[in-house]
Design a protein around this motif. Structure first.
Motif, PDB file in Angstrom:
ATOM      1  N   ILE A   1       0.846  -1.200   0.000  1.00  0.00           N
ATOM      2  CA  ILE A   1       0.000   0.000   0.000  1.00  0.00           C
ATOM      3  C   ILE A   1       0.878   1.246   0.000  1.00  0.00           C
ATOM      4  O   ILE A   1       1.563   1.526   0.989  1.00  0.00           O
ATOM      5  CB  ILE A   1      -0.944   0.007   1.219  1.00  0.00           C
ATOM      6  CG1 ILE A   1      -1.816  -1.256   1.232  1.00  0.00           C
ATOM      7  CG2 ILE A   1      -1.811   1.266   1.200  1.00  0.00           C
ATOM      8  CD1 ILE A   1      -2.763  -1.338   2.416  1.00  0.00           C
TER       9      ILE A   1
ATOM     10  N   SER B   1      -2.326   6.585  -0.019  1.00  0.00           N
ATOM     11  CA  SER B   1      -3.481   5.820  -0.503  1.00  0.00           C
ATOM     12  C   SER B   1      -4.633   5.953   0.489  1.00  0.00           C
ATOM     13  O   SER B   1      -4.436   6.134   1.693  1.00  0.00           O
ATOM     14  CB  SER B   1      -3.122   4.338  -0.629  1.00  0.00           C
ATOM     15  OG  SER B   1      -2.108   4.130  -1.580  1.00  0.00           O
TER      16      SER B   1
ATOM     17  N   ILE C   1      -7.671   3.994   2.414  1.00  0.00           N
ATOM     18  CA  ILE C   1      -7.779   2.620   2.899  1.00  0.00           C
ATOM     19  C   ILE C   1      -9.082   2.448   3.660  1.00  0.00           C
ATOM     20  O   ILE C   1      -9.442   3.269   4.510  1.00  0.00           O
ATOM     21  CB  ILE C   1      -6.610   2.271   3.835  1.00  0.00           C
ATOM     22  CG1 ILE C   1      -5.266   2.494   3.133  1.00  0.00           C
ATOM     23  CG2 ILE C   1      -6.714   0.831   4.330  1.00  0.00           C
ATOM     24  CD1 ILE C   1      -4.082   2.448   4.075  1.00  0.00           C
TER      25      ILE C   1
ATOM     26  N   TYR D   1      -1.388   8.282   5.176  1.00  0.00           N
ATOM     27  CA  TYR D   1      -2.495   7.565   4.538  1.00  0.00           C
ATOM     28  C   TYR D   1      -3.796   8.318   4.778  1.00  0.00           C
ATOM     29  O   TYR D   1      -3.883   9.173   5.666  1.00  0.00           O
ATOM     30  CB  TYR D   1      -2.634   6.144   5.107  1.00  0.00           C
ATOM     31  CG  TYR D   1      -1.395   5.302   5.015  1.00  0.00           C
ATOM     32  CD1 TYR D   1      -1.118   4.529   3.889  1.00  0.00           C
ATOM     33  CD2 TYR D   1      -0.489   5.260   6.084  1.00  0.00           C
ATOM     34  CE1 TYR D   1       0.025   3.753   3.823  1.00  0.00           C
ATOM     35  CE2 TYR D   1       0.664   4.488   6.014  1.00  0.00           C
ATOM     36  CZ  TYR D   1       0.914   3.739   4.878  1.00  0.00           C
ATOM     37  OH  TYR D   1       2.049   2.975   4.814  1.00  0.00           O
TER      38      TYR D   1
ATOM     39  N   ASP E   1      -8.923   3.316  -2.275  1.00  0.00           N
ATOM     40  CA  ASP E   1      -7.908   2.710  -3.142  1.00  0.00           C
ATOM     41  C   ASP E   1      -7.643   1.262  -2.738  1.00  0.00           C
ATOM     42  O   ASP E   1      -7.416   0.401  -3.596  1.00  0.00           O
ATOM     43  CB  ASP E   1      -6.593   3.494  -3.046  1.00  0.00           C
ATOM     44  CG  ASP E   1      -6.723   4.929  -3.504  1.00  0.00           C
ATOM     45  OD1 ASP E   1      -7.453   5.176  -4.480  1.00  0.00           O
ATOM     46  OD2 ASP E   1      -6.096   5.808  -2.877  1.00  0.00           O
ATOM     47  N   TYR E   2      -7.669   1.014  -1.424  1.00  0.00           N
ATOM     48  CA  TYR E   2      -7.376  -0.322  -0.900  1.00  0.00           C
ATOM     49  C   TYR E   2      -8.409  -0.715   0.143  1.00  0.00           C
ATOM     50  O   TYR E   2      -8.758   0.090   1.008  1.00  0.00           O
ATOM     51  CB  TYR E   2      -5.980  -0.364  -0.257  1.00  0.00           C
ATOM     52  CG  TYR E   2      -4.861  -0.347  -1.256  1.00  0.00           C
ATOM     53  CD1 TYR E   2      -4.252  -1.521  -1.711  1.00  0.00           C
ATOM     54  CD2 TYR E   2      -4.404   0.863  -1.775  1.00  0.00           C
ATOM     55  CE1 TYR E   2      -3.237  -1.493  -2.637  1.00  0.00           C
ATOM     56  CE2 TYR E   2      -3.382   0.903  -2.718  1.00  0.00           C
ATOM     57  CZ  TYR E   2      -2.807  -0.285  -3.143  1.00  0.00           C
ATOM     58  OH  TYR E   2      -1.802  -0.252  -4.072  1.00  0.00           O
TER      59      TYR E   2
ATOM     60  N   ASN F   1      -8.372  -1.955  -5.100  1.00  0.00           N
ATOM     61  CA  ASN F   1      -7.517  -3.066  -4.684  1.00  0.00           C
ATOM     62  C   ASN F   1      -8.082  -3.716  -3.422  1.00  0.00           C
ATOM     63  O   ASN F   1      -8.493  -3.015  -2.497  1.00  0.00           O
ATOM     64  CB  ASN F   1      -6.100  -2.575  -4.375  1.00  0.00           C
ATOM     65  CG  ASN F   1      -5.452  -1.877  -5.553  1.00  0.00           C
ATOM     66  OD1 ASN F   1      -4.913  -2.511  -6.443  1.00  0.00           O
ATOM     67  ND2 ASN F   1      -5.512  -0.537  -5.567  1.00  0.00           N
TER      68      ASN F   1
END
Length: 213
Positions: A44, A48, A50, A72, A97-98, A131
């Motif tokens: 990661i 990003s 999350i 983050y 994103d994740y 992702n």
């Protein structure tokens, strides 16, 4: 862990990883929980966004405070003033994103089996975040998807109901009673048969330790 048992478990994981690769997942081996944590941080990138699925495994990784720092953007479901704000945070996390979560079981045939009370984890695994990273201990590997369902019914569901104190019969009895209570722990179930999805393939980190429920 006994070295012989560790070696046999690693062989089991290696075989499963070959199947997962054939099914278009991105499997990664981790010897320990700490190794898994390092792998996740390498996967990661800084800055990003999350989102997290509710999970004992994710809590044991001890990454939440890391994700809360300025490197983050965390959709922090655990740090909201009230339940409506928590729900909105989880909805917003569908655009992360994740998405980092665990699963309730993985079969030898490469099927991921999971059940939710509210459905946010199931939804995010299937659709939304670019992702998806699934972290799973050796204790969650089963022979068939039916064994995964039994694992949820006989073990995971009652334990999670007790953990988050849902007012369900299994919280008291420790046995699934297929209830229709308002806080039923197993409302939404998915069986994922391929790592393909809109976005990048599902990454699965399998840890050669017993982790989570």
């Amino acid at each position: 862990m006994n070295k012989i048992k560790n070696s046999l478990n690693k062989n089991t994981i290696t075989d499963l990883m070959a199947t997962l690769t054939e099914k278009d997942y991105n499997p990664i081996y981790a010897e320990t929980l700490e190794d898994a944590k390092e792998i996740i941080l390498n996967l990661i990138p800084f800055h990003s966004s999350i989102a997290l699925g509710g999970s004992v495994t994710i809590n044991q990784l001890d990454l939440i405070n890391t994700f809360r720092d300025g490197e983050y953007h965390l959709f922090d479901r655990y740090n909201q003033p009230d339940w409506p704000s928590t729900l909105q945070c989880m909805r917003d996390g569908l655009l992360a994103d994740y998405f980092l979560t665990s699963t309730n079981a993985i079969s030898k045939n490469g099927e991921l089996i999971q059940t939710d009370s509210g459905g946010n984890r199931v939804a995010s695994l299937l659709w939304g975040p670019e992702n998806v990273i699934v972290v799973c201990g050796i204790n969650k590997l089963v022979d068939t998807w039916q064994d995964g369902m039994n694992r949820i019914k006989e073990f995971v569901g009652p334990l999670n109901s007790k953990r988050i104190n849902h007012k369900t019969p299994c919280n008291i009895s420790g046995v699934c009673e297929d209830c229709q209570t308002k806080q039923r722990i197993c409302n939404f179930t998915s069986i994922i048969k391929s790592g393909k999805r809109v976005g990048n393939p599902i990454t699965i980190i399998i840890i050669n330790e017993e982790v989570g429920y």
